[in-house]
Design a protein around this motif. Structure first.
Motif, PDB file in Angstrom:
ATOM      1  N   HIS A 132       0.763  -1.310   0.186  1.00 38.01           N
ATOM      2  CA  HIS A 132       0.035  -0.161  -0.216  1.00 38.01           C
ATOM      3  C   HIS A 132       0.771   1.189   0.034  1.00 38.01           C
ATOM      4  O   HIS A 132       0.295   2.371  -0.290  1.00 38.01           O
ATOM      5  N   THR A 143       3.630   3.499  -5.261  1.00 39.01           N
ATOM      6  CA  THR A 143       3.261   4.611  -6.163  1.00 39.01           C
ATOM      7  C   THR A 143       2.492   3.741  -7.130  1.00 39.01           C
ATOM      8  O   THR A 143       2.538   2.685  -7.299  1.00 39.01           O
ATOM      9  N   TYR A 144       1.678   4.676  -7.748  1.00 38.64           N
ATOM     10  CA  TYR A 144       0.958   4.048  -8.713  1.00 38.64           C
ATOM     11  C   TYR A 144       1.505   3.478  -9.915  1.00 38.64           C
ATOM     12  O   TYR A 144       1.188   2.447 -10.323  1.00 38.64           O
ATOM     13  N   THR A 145       2.838   4.057 -10.202  1.00 38.95           N
ATOM     14  CA  THR A 145       3.771   3.442 -11.221  1.00 38.95           C
ATOM     15  C   THR A 145       4.221   2.305 -10.972  1.00 38.95           C
ATOM     16  O   THR A 145       4.247   1.363 -11.633  1.00 38.95           O
ATOM     17  N   GLN A 146       4.607   2.092  -9.710  1.00 42.07           N
ATOM     18  CA  GLN A 146       5.057   0.750  -8.999  1.00 42.07           C
ATOM     19  C   GLN A 146       4.222  -0.461  -9.146  1.00 42.07           C
ATOM     20  O   GLN A 146       4.392  -1.413  -9.360  1.00 42.07           O
ATOM     21  N   VAL A 147       2.902   0.259  -8.679  1.00 41.05           N
ATOM     22  CA  VAL A 147       1.854  -0.825  -8.536  1.00 41.05           C
ATOM     23  C   VAL A 147       1.640  -1.407 -10.157  1.00 41.05           C
ATOM     24  O   VAL A 147       1.522  -2.659 -10.301  1.00 41.05           O
ATOM     25  N   GLN A 148       1.579  -0.373 -11.026  1.00 43.88           N
ATOM     26  CA  GLN A 148       1.193  -0.773 -12.452  1.00 43.88           C
ATOM     27  C   GLN A 148       2.294  -1.824 -12.923  1.00 43.88           C
ATOM     28  O   GLN A 148       1.992  -2.608 -13.907  1.00 43.88           O
ATOM     29  N   ARG A 172       1.677  -5.311 -11.185  1.00 40.14           N
ATOM     30  CA  ARG A 172       0.585  -6.151 -11.547  1.00 40.14           C
ATOM     31  C   ARG A 172       1.040  -6.922 -12.750  1.00 40.14           C
ATOM     32  O   ARG A 172       0.308  -7.789 -13.057  1.00 40.14           O
ATOM     33  N   GLY A 185      -5.368   3.477   0.495  1.00 42.49           N
ATOM     34  CA  GLY A 185      -4.932   3.695  -0.679  1.00 42.49           C
ATOM     35  C   GLY A 185      -5.159   3.181  -2.019  1.00 42.49           C
ATOM     36  O   GLY A 185      -6.495   2.949  -2.186  1.00 42.49           O
ATOM     37  N   LEU A 186      -4.585   2.698  -2.884  1.00 41.74           N
ATOM     38  CA  LEU A 186      -4.883   1.816  -4.167  1.00 41.74           C
ATOM     39  C   LEU A 186      -5.257   0.695  -3.746  1.00 41.74           C
ATOM     40  O   LEU A 186      -5.746  -0.163  -4.564  1.00 41.74           O
ATOM     41  N   PRO A 236      -7.758  -5.047  -5.526  1.00 37.11           N
ATOM     42  CA  PRO A 236      -7.914  -4.518  -6.796  1.00 37.11           C
ATOM     43  C   PRO A 236      -8.283  -5.503  -7.608  1.00 37.11           C
ATOM     44  O   PRO A 236      -7.895  -6.776  -7.699  1.00 37.11           O
TER      45      PRO A 236
END
Length: 427
Positions: free
Chosen positions: A228, A231-236, A239, A260-261, A266
């Motif tokens: 959690h 960052t959004y880029t790291q999560v992308q 995945r 958070g995300l 997800p």
């Protein structure tokens, strides 16, 4: 076989081997050596055992800290690791729970069991609180570890290794970019011409190449703790490793708090085996409390009253239970460590969000949308729905239909105890 074990520096005698061959009883330590010799999980050597082999780890002199109350979850983890190995197919497990529920301890215990079986793993934590036994997570570091690239490797060595593993020229250039290695003008122009959809396709191919190479290097387990914080880029990027089950025997484990995300599970984890960490039952909490006290050389009989009170207030949260047992004023106040965490969390929030939390805490452990609306209208909040969503994304509050509640009674108490000018004025 005994000589081969000696060559591999595995301490086992001929008599132990003969006892195993004859089906006689052997020590768990001996069984773990057999598992390391044959490069398999201990459970593979006991396929019909009614009790999972990891329960016997306490018989090893260098056993890991017990994971009391999470026996079912540990059994699931071992079963899924065996599934991955037998089916030769990658699998992802998603473990989630509020702060203090024991995600990190469960993960660390399982990693130590896997190591005891002679298997290789990669364990990633977050940069701000990464413990010594874990690698700091970043996209570049993940790629380097999966490629077995040492931190002292030169740029030339890295390029050679990447070129050896990736399956296309575009993957090669994109991987160098992800590793923050400078590109020449032609390489830069090539990537600039790619659409986002094409880049995503290239990244998927990179993930496939990395997983294939990691499996070739006998990496059986890759874990990501507290995602959690990513960052959004790291999560992308993460995945890419979970959206499909690659034909390689690697188990991925992801842990997160519902914030958070990851406020809800997800969609990209639809293929993952989800494992919510629920509160411990009374028996597990009692065993855990006794273990905490015994480990510190404290008399269990002397602390019976405190144990009973701590179990009641902890409400199944193992970390809160430990803090309460060691806190001198735990009967009337939240644990100091938890109060400090809540104080820091609220202080770092935008003022109107922190005030909304404190207003909600004054309404009670449960509160509703109508009460939130009352606050936002009085405070002239321009985007009340956005503020409510931020409250949910904090992980401190859970929505249940048209009502809300705090994620734990002690968290509710800690928010009420957060002393600010707003709280004083409200009183």
């Amino acid at each position: 076989m005994a000589q081969e074990c000696i060559d591999k520096r595995l301490p086992i005698s001929v008599s132990s081997i003969k006892r195993a061959e004859a089906g006689e009883k052997i020590l768990y330590r001996t069984l773990s050596i057999f598992a390391r010799f044959f490069q398999v999980s201990i459970d593979v050597l006991l396929p019909n055992s009614p009790i999972p082999a990891w329960l016997y780890t306490h018989l090893i002199s260098q056993s890991v800290e017990p994971c009391l109350g999470r026996e079912w979850e540990l059994h699931q983890l071992h079963s899924l690791l065996n599934y991955v190995e037998s089916q030769h197919r990658a699998k992802t497990i998603y473990i989630y729970g509020i702060t203090g529920s024991g995600k990190t301890h469960l993960l660390h215990h399982f990693i130590e069991c896997v190591k005891a079986a002679g298997k290789y793993d990669l364990a990633f934590g977050q940069p701000h609180n990464c413990p010594p036994h874990k690698l700091k997570f970043s996209i570049a570091n993940l790629i380097k570890q999966l490629l077995k690239i040492d931190h002292t490797a030169t740029e030339v060595v890295i390029k050679e290794k990447v070129n050896l593993v990736v399956s296309s020229s575009l993957s090669y250039v994109r991987t160098l970019q992800l590793l923050a290695i400078s590109l020449n003008q032609n390489q830069h122009n090539t990537l600039e011409k790619q659409t986002p959809l094409q880049i995503n396709k290239i990244d998927k191919q990179i993930a496939n190449d990395l997983i294939r190479y990691a499996a070739h290097k006998h990496i059986a387990l890759v874990t990501f703790d507290d995602v959690h914080h990513l960052t959004y880029t790291q999560v992308q990027f993460l995945r890419l490793f979970t959206e499909e089950e690659y034909a390689q025997p690697i188990l991925f484990i992801i842990t997160a708090q519902p914030k958070g995300l990851f406020t809800s599970v997800p969609g990209w984890l639809s293929l993952a085996h989800t494992m919510p960490l629920k509160q411990l039952n009374l028996d597990a909490q009692t065993r855990l409390a006794k273990h905490y006290l015994a480990k510190r050389g404290l008399s269990i009989a002397k602390y019976q009253t405190r144990v009973k009170m701590a179990i009641e207030r902890a409400a199944g949260n193992p970390a809160f239970l430990q803090q309460l047992l060691l806190s001198p004023h735990s009967q009337t106040c939240p644990p100091t460590e938890l109060q400090r965490f809540i104080d820091n969390t609220l202080t770092d929030m935008p003022a109107e969000l922190a005030e909304l939390f404190q207003f909600s805490a004054l309404q009670g452990f449960h509160f509703n949308a109508s009460q939130l609306s009352q606050f936002t209208q009085k405070q002239h909040i321009r985007a009340p729905l956005c503020l409510a969503q931020k409250m949910l994304a904090s992980g401190l509050v859970i929505r249940e239909s048209d009502q809300y509640r705090f994620s734990h009674p002690l968290i509710w108490e800690s928010i009420k105890n957060h002393h600010t000018q707003f709280a004083k004025n409200s009183v």
